[in-house]
Design a protein around this motif. Structure first.
Motif, PDB file in Angstrom:
ATOM      1  N   ILE A 150       1.496 -12.020   6.540  1.00 51.43           N
ATOM      2  CA  ILE A 150       0.157 -11.600   6.097  1.00 51.43           C
ATOM      3  C   ILE A 150      -0.563 -12.742   5.381  1.00 51.43           C
ATOM      4  O   ILE A 150      -1.733 -13.009   5.661  1.00 51.43           O
ATOM      5  CB  ILE A 150       0.251 -10.321   5.216  1.00 51.43           C
ATOM      6  CG1 ILE A 150       0.653  -9.137   6.107  1.00 51.43           C
ATOM      7  CG2 ILE A 150      -1.075 -10.040   4.515  1.00 51.43           C
ATOM      8  CD1 ILE A 150       0.908  -7.840   5.359  1.00 51.43           C
TER       9      ILE A 150
ATOM     10  N   GLN B 177      -2.484  -8.504   9.741  1.00 46.26           N
ATOM     11  CA  GLN B 177      -3.314  -7.842   8.737  1.00 46.26           C
ATOM     12  C   GLN B 177      -2.508  -6.798   7.969  1.00 46.26           C
ATOM     13  O   GLN B 177      -2.760  -6.535   6.804  1.00 46.26           O
ATOM     14  CB  GLN B 177      -4.483  -7.113   9.429  1.00 46.26           C
ATOM     15  CG  GLN B 177      -5.438  -8.015  10.174  1.00 46.26           C
ATOM     16  CD  GLN B 177      -6.383  -8.730   9.230  1.00 46.26           C
ATOM     17  OE1 GLN B 177      -6.876  -8.136   8.287  1.00 46.26           O
ATOM     18  NE2 GLN B 177      -6.605 -10.017   9.474  1.00 46.26           N
ATOM     19  N   ARG B 178      -1.559  -6.213   8.698  1.00 49.45           N
ATOM     20  CA  ARG B 178      -0.845  -5.066   8.132  1.00 49.45           C
ATOM     21  C   ARG B 178       0.541  -5.008   8.759  1.00 49.45           C
ATOM     22  O   ARG B 178       0.706  -5.257   9.961  1.00 49.45           O
ATOM     23  CB  ARG B 178      -1.635  -3.797   8.464  1.00 49.45           C
ATOM     24  CG  ARG B 178      -1.168  -2.538   7.775  1.00 49.45           C
ATOM     25  CD  ARG B 178      -2.232  -1.450   7.939  1.00 49.45           C
ATOM     26  NE  ARG B 178      -1.861  -0.231   7.242  1.00 49.45           N
ATOM     27  CZ  ARG B 178      -1.100   0.722   7.761  1.00 49.45           C
ATOM     28  NH1 ARG B 178      -0.634   0.613   8.983  1.00 49.45           N
ATOM     29  NH2 ARG B 178      -0.803   1.806   7.058  1.00 49.45           N
TER      30      ARG B 178
ATOM     31  N   SER C 240       0.823  -1.217   0.000  1.00 47.81           N
ATOM     32  CA  SER C 240       0.000   0.000   0.000  1.00 47.81           C
ATOM     33  C   SER C 240       0.851   1.258   0.000  1.00 47.81           C
ATOM     34  O   SER C 240       0.347   2.353  -0.275  1.00 47.81           O
ATOM     35  CB  SER C 240      -0.962  -0.002   1.178  1.00 47.81           C
ATOM     36  OG  SER C 240      -0.240   0.024   2.384  1.00 47.81           O
TER      37      SER C 240
ATOM     38  N   GLU D 111      -0.314  -4.780   3.259  1.00 51.06           N
ATOM     39  CA  GLU D 111      -1.626  -5.030   3.855  1.00 51.06           C
ATOM     40  C   GLU D 111      -2.252  -6.270   3.253  1.00 51.06           C
ATOM     41  O   GLU D 111      -1.990  -6.614   2.102  1.00 51.06           O
ATOM     42  CB  GLU D 111      -2.557  -3.831   3.617  1.00 51.06           C
ATOM     43  CG  GLU D 111      -2.093  -2.591   4.337  1.00 51.06           C
ATOM     44  CD  GLU D 111      -2.996  -1.393   4.094  1.00 51.06           C
ATOM     45  OE1 GLU D 111      -4.082  -1.567   3.512  1.00 51.06           O
ATOM     46  OE2 GLU D 111      -2.592  -0.287   4.489  1.00 51.06           O
ATOM     47  N   LYS D 112      -3.095  -6.866   4.042  1.00 50.60           N
ATOM     48  CA  LYS D 112      -3.886  -7.992   3.544  1.00 50.60           C
ATOM     49  C   LYS D 112      -4.812  -7.449   2.453  1.00 50.60           C
ATOM     50  O   LYS D 112      -5.456  -6.407   2.637  1.00 50.60           O
ATOM     51  CB  LYS D 112      -4.714  -8.562   4.688  1.00 50.60           C
ATOM     52  CG  LYS D 112      -5.495  -9.812   4.359  1.00 50.60           C
ATOM     53  CD  LYS D 112      -6.255 -10.234   5.636  1.00 50.60           C
ATOM     54  CE  LYS D 112      -6.909 -11.573   5.525  1.00 50.60           C
ATOM     55  NZ  LYS D 112      -7.808 -11.774   4.427  1.00 50.60           N
TER      56      LYS D 112
END
Lengths: 355, 387
Positions: free
Chosen positions: A323, A329-330, A232, A350-351
């Motif tokens: 992940i 999750q992040r 991200s 990130e997931k």
């Protein structure tokens, strides 16, 4: 801008001396496993390839040229190279995808540090007129930095030993780690100092090995039907080379890179930090404002094995692993270059939705 | 599709054997500062810096971006170091362009350099490697047999290389930055210069230079506002193939052909000799002009030498497709910068800013670089118009 994801990551065992194995032989098994993980056959199946390596580790010009031999680049491929950690090769590859000239990329880094004296070799990375002639090695500079931390009361030797102890314990779950084991803080503190205030355990080991990652647009990752983690954000930042002109007890550039990469827009479950010396992990964690809610270096980090030119890329891969396994999750991955954390790169993973 | 980007500033040092008056950092800063002046910008206007050079052993400084950040005003910014062998100057320009074409940055500075007088390139290129054949021959020794094979196949007359050597030095005499200044050079002088690696004579080889070349690359919005004409980047391409493999075509490498086809397609070029106004092509040894004329599609295979001998590539002979108007690599060769100089000189032509070596009315130009065993290729096409 297209979302970009990681779909595969593999690393070799981190070993203290790979012996007669040359660079191509270090790379090839890692690439083979990476392609297998992604369900691809060769570098022909990705749109771009980028690598990171350093000629001075090999002691000869063009270390990366033989690396091309490992790729099966017939017919010719779109390929580039940075004389930096492969985390920066990842950065170049992301730009290539963002500009629409690729939908996928293979990134790899490799280093064989065992043939030379790495700390002395790295002294020739310093200002060639004023610093390099002094042959100040990388461990001595890190020791100066640790001493400043101690003298200012920012850390204790016990804090440093705690980093080492945790790294070795975490590394017990990392099959590729070079140094692992159940050692206590007191065990570490019982060691003699090496370059005061550093003990050998405070320093990352000399390692040989390679790692590789495949990235793709999220669209492509879905088309391949692979589990993925989304990148991200990614950014990097360099600071002055003049050690007397920056605060060695902080890492401003890491914080700037993390902010620009968007780290603070959400919770950070896991952080893999490229800290070649125990006190640097503390500097980095504080610069990033990480607290107990973030698990730091679950792989053991580079104190458990430091693949020069690949360790930064491996940090990204380790977060990817957490992940896709659903353990996080992040997360963020950090890479560094230059003496005393001069140049720093931060990737936010990130997931993915529906991943 | 990639975002539009353009070269809005160019700066080069004077190329010469030894720049003993400046440090390595001083050399880069000189070129970078000139590029900023040309773009009418300051250091603060730059979002990221991308540098390139050939092997670190040429100066003996490992990962020199670490040391160069202060001199290039990069503190607090991203800095990247590209290294793709001899093509690196071109690759660096392409990586710099990708910073803008990806929409990630508005305006970046890129600098490529070599200060060859700090060490000995021949030595640095000839280190013995474990498990590999040791070619203690430098670049010329590597390429000489490939040139001989070209001569055998094409049946080109023996003096094609000599003609290129003269032509590029006459071009170089128009360019005050060129290292070699030989306005009175003759075919006889080249022919009588000593044989280095048969068939490559001393005057058919590039010099060893100190120098740096810098460019400022900006996005469409900023380039539209630039005070001087921008050079719009119309196509970018890179290709690599291994140094050796069974059946490899070394005279006319596939990687070069593929790279050219890719960049021409992006720029809408179908007939490079007709569609392009000029080209800056990496020719470190004279015979590589006819070889690359064929590899890049300016002539059918086996006929590149005819263009050279007709004067088609000569500015002085009024050729229709002048090659290396700046004097090329044969006139100046700071290795790591040589590729970027080709890219920058192509941009100067379409900006109408090439001084005495300007091709009148040039609208579209090719910049080309190659490296390794003629296995790494980087190319761009720049134009006076956006499309």
């Amino acid at each position: 801008m297209k979302d970009i994801a990681i779909v595969a990551y593999q690393q070799s065992d981190s070993v203290s001396d790979a012996g007669a194995v040359n660079e191509v032989e270090l790379i090839m098994p890692v690439l083979a496993r990476t392609f297998e993980q992604a369900g691809l056959n060769s570098a022909q199946d990705v749109d771009f390839v980028c690598s990171g390596s350093c000629d001075y580790l090999q002691g000869a010009a063009f270390a990366f040229v033989s690396g091309v031999d490992a790729l099966g680049a017939v017919p010719p491929i779109k390929e580039s190279h940075v004389e930096m950690d492969a985390a920066w090769a990842l950065y170049e590859s992301i730009l290539k995808i963002r500009m629409g000239h690729a939908d996928s990329a293979l990134i790899y880094g490799f280093g064989k540090s065992s043939p030379g004296e790495l700390p002395v070799v790295l002294s020739q990375q310093l200002d060639p007129y004023y610093l390099a002639p002094l042959w100040v090695d990388s461990i001595s500079l890190a020791a100066l930095q640790a001493r400043m931390m101690l003298d200012k009361g920012l850390i204790t030797e016990r804090d440093m030993a705690e980093v080492v102890s945790r790294s070795r314990r975490n590394a017990m779950n990392n099959p590729h780690a070079q140094l692992s084991g159940d050692i206590s803080v007191d065990d570490v503190l019982a060691e003699e100092t090496y370059l005061s205030p550093l003990r050998k355990a405070d320093c990352s080991p000399i390692s040989d090995g390679a790692s590789a990652i495949i990235i793709a647009t999220v669209e492509q990752a879905r088309a391949w039907g692979l589990p993925y983690a989304v990148i991200s954000g990614i950014d990097h930042c360099i600071e002055t080379h003049n050690l007397g002109m920056r605060d060695l007890t902080d890492s401003v550039s890491t914080r700037m890179a993390a902010n620009r990469a968007g780290m603070n827009t959400g919770k950070v479950d896991v952080a893999e930090l490229y800290a070649p010396f125990s006190h640097q992990e503390i500097i980095l964690a504080r610069a990033l404002g990480l607290d107990d809610s973030t698990q730091v270096n679950p792989s053991g980090g580079v104190l458990a094995g430091n693949l020069m030119m690949a360790s930064g890329l491996s940090r990204v891969g380790e977060v990817f692993n957490r992940i896709v396994k659903g353990e996080a999750q992040r997360g963020i991955a950090h890479a560094t270059s230059g003496p005393c954390l001069q140049h720093n790169l931060v990737t936010v993973l990130e997931k993915g939705e529906n991943a | 599709m990639a975002n539009l980007a353009a070269v809005v500033g160019i700066g080069q040092t004077k190329y010469m054997t030894k720049r003993t008056d400046v440090s390595i950092a001083g050399l880069l800063r000189e070129a970078a500062f000139k590029a900023l002046q040309d773009a009418e910008l300051t250091w603060d206007d730059i979002d990221a810096v991308i540098i390139g050079k050939a092997p670190d052993m040429f100066e003996g400084v490992i990962m020199p971006e670490v040391y160069l950040t202060d001199a290039l005003g990069c503190n607090g910014k991203p800095m990247l170091r590209v290294h793709t062998a001899g093509s690196v100057g071109g690759s660096t320009a392409l990586v710099a362009a990708s910073h803008v074409q990806s929409g990630t940055f508005k305006r970046v500075l890129t600098v490529a350099f070599e200060k060859q007088s700090e060490s000995n390139a021949m030595w640095a290129l000839s280190n013995a490697q474990p498990f590999s054949t040791h070619l203690n021959a430098g670049a010329g020794g590597y390429f000489a047999p490939i040139i001989r094979e070209y001569m055998r196949r094409s049946k080109a007359p023996y003096d094609v290389g000599i003609k290129v050597a003269v032509k590029d030095r006459l071009h170089g005499a128009r360019n005050p930055l060129a290292h070699l200044q030989k306005p009175d050079i003759t075919m006889k002088e080249v022919e009588e210069s000593f044989m280095l690696w048969d068939p490559i004579r001393f005057l058919e080889s590039c010099p060893s230079s100190d120098g740096a070349c810098a460019m400022v690359i900006a996005n469409e919005e900023l380039a539209d506002k630039a005070s001087k004409p921008p050079a719009w980047i119309r196509g970018v391409a890179m290709r690599s193939e291994p140094t050796m493999y069974a059946g490899r075509e070394q005279v006319n490498p596939q990687a070069g052909r593929d790279c050219a086809a890719d960049v021409y397609k992006q720029a809408g070029i179908t007939d490079p000799r007709k569609d392009l106004d000029c080209a800056e092509v990496y020719v470190p040894f004279s015979w590589y002009e006819p070889m690359w004329l064929e590899n890049l599609g300016f002539a059918p295979e086996g006929e590149g030498w005819k263009l050279t001998m007709e004067g088609a590539t000569s500015l002085d002979e009024g050729g229709d497709i002048p090659w290396n108007c700046s004097g090329g690599v044969l006139s100046s060769n700071p290795i790591g910068a040589s590729g970027m100089i080709r890219f920058a000189e192509a941009a100067r032509q379409v900006r109408g800013d090439a001084g005495a070596h300007q091709v009148e009315g040039a609208k579209l130009a090719l910049g080309h670089a190659y490296g390794g065993g003629a296995q790494f290729f980087a190319m761009w096409v720049v134009g006076a118009e956006k499309s």
